[in-house]
Design an enzyme around this catalytic site. Structure first.
Site, short mmCIF file in Angstrom:
data_model
loop_
_atom_site.label_atom_id
_atom_site.label_comp_id
_atom_site.label_asym_id
_atom_site.label_seq_id
_atom_site.Cartn_x
_atom_site.Cartn_y
_atom_site.Cartn_z
N SER A 239 0.80 -1.24 0.00
CA SER A 239 0.00 0.00 0.00
C SER A 239 0.82 1.28 0.00
CB SER A 239 -0.95 0.00 1.20
OG SER A 239 -0.26 -0.28 2.42
N THR A 240 2.06 1.22 -0.47
CA THR A 240 2.85 2.45 -0.54
C THR A 240 2.48 3.29 -1.76
OG1 THR A 240 4.64 1.29 -1.69
CG2 THR A 240 4.79 1.46 0.72
N GLY B 228 -3.46 0.22 -3.57
CA GLY B 228 -3.29 -0.02 -2.14
C GLY B 228 -3.29 1.26 -1.34
N TYR C 18 0.03 -14.27 -14.76
CA TYR C 18 -0.68 -13.30 -13.93
C TYR C 18 -2.15 -13.67 -13.80
CZ TYR C 18 -2.89 -8.84 -12.65
OH TYR C 18 -3.65 -7.87 -12.04
#
Length: 262
Positions: free
Chosen positions: A15-16, A20, A154
């Site tokens: 979440s930086t 997020g 993915y």
């Protein structure tokens, strides 16, 4: 509708930045104590300060830990042994042809995109059950349903998110803990901007993203990339008490890319 998450602690992995960080901001605005997570201490500290600047009365702290490893998950759990809301957002993506994707890359995607959420859910959900309330949310993708030919590895991991969230929702039936998956479509996060920046050529990044959606995701009904805040709005709702009847669901914020009414 006023969402009040005061008294709740929410952990958002990865979440930086991007989705997020937008989710962390939305949860903080709703009154939750927010734990920001990332791999690098400097980025975590910067994100914490950025969130405090955006939401001055926010209760926020950060933990640097690589949740794509078992050791990193253990370190995060040691720092934050109990949460009420778990957002399994950490993930990696990137195009690579199936025939050129080695085992090591498959393993990396599985560790970060799938096993991080499995490990943390396994650790945190029992405490939620004991307290009689909790929220576990997996950030999946429309690629879980529309497996992209250029990112099969993915897509497989995002489909796995749906399987884990649905099965865990059944396992926790009747406990007061809900488990859901949120499926963003093309979203103008920092990661997507980085992927598209070579195509800017004097245009805005929004215009480039719109062209990408129209060429690569032509079934999109909105015909553009979503903002990270638009995705976060859905996640914050699913994390709220108001979403108590939603569990085991795959909730799309894909702009209509998935061409089905189901």
């Amino acid at each position: 509708m006023r969402i009040d998450l005061s008294g709740c602690t929410a952990l958002v992995t990865g979440s930086t930045g991007g989705i997020g960080f937008a989710v962390a901001t939305g949860l903080a605005c709703a009154g939750a104590t927010v734990v920001i997570n990332g791999r690098q201490q400097a980025r975590v500290a910067a994100a914490v300060e950025r969130l405090r600047s955006a939401v001055p009365d926010a209760s926020v702290r950060g933990v640097a830990a690589d949740v794509g490893t078992a050791q990193g998950c253990d370190a995060l759990l040691a720092a934050e042994p109990s949460v009420d809301i778990l957002i399994n957002n950490a993930g990696v993506f990137g195009p690579q042809d199936f025939f050129e994707t080695p085992d090591s890359e498959w393993q990396r995607f599985l560790e970060v995109n799938v096993l991080s959420g499995v490990r943390l859910s396994r650790a945190y959900a029992p405490g939620m059950v004991e307290r009689g309330w909790g929220r576990v949310i997996f950030i999946s993708s429309e690629s879980a349903l529309n497996i992209p030919a250029d990112m099969i590895h993915y897509g497989v991991t995002k489909t796995a998110n749906l399987a884990v969230s649905r099965g865990l929702a059944k396992r926790l039936a009747g406990t007061g803990v809900t488990v859901n998956a949120v499926l963003p479509g093309p979203t103008l996060s920092e990661g997507v901007q980085a992927m598209l920046e070579g195509q800017v050529d004097g245009r805005s990044i929004e215009a480039v993203a719109t062209d990408f959606v129209r060429s690569e995701r032509p079934s999109s009904i909105i015909g553009r990339a979503a903002s990270v805040e638009e995705v976060a709005n859905m996640v914050v709702y699913v994390a709220s008490p108001q979403a108590s009847a939603s569990t085991g669901a795959a909730l799309r914020v894909d702009g209509g890319v998935v061409d089905t009414i189901a």
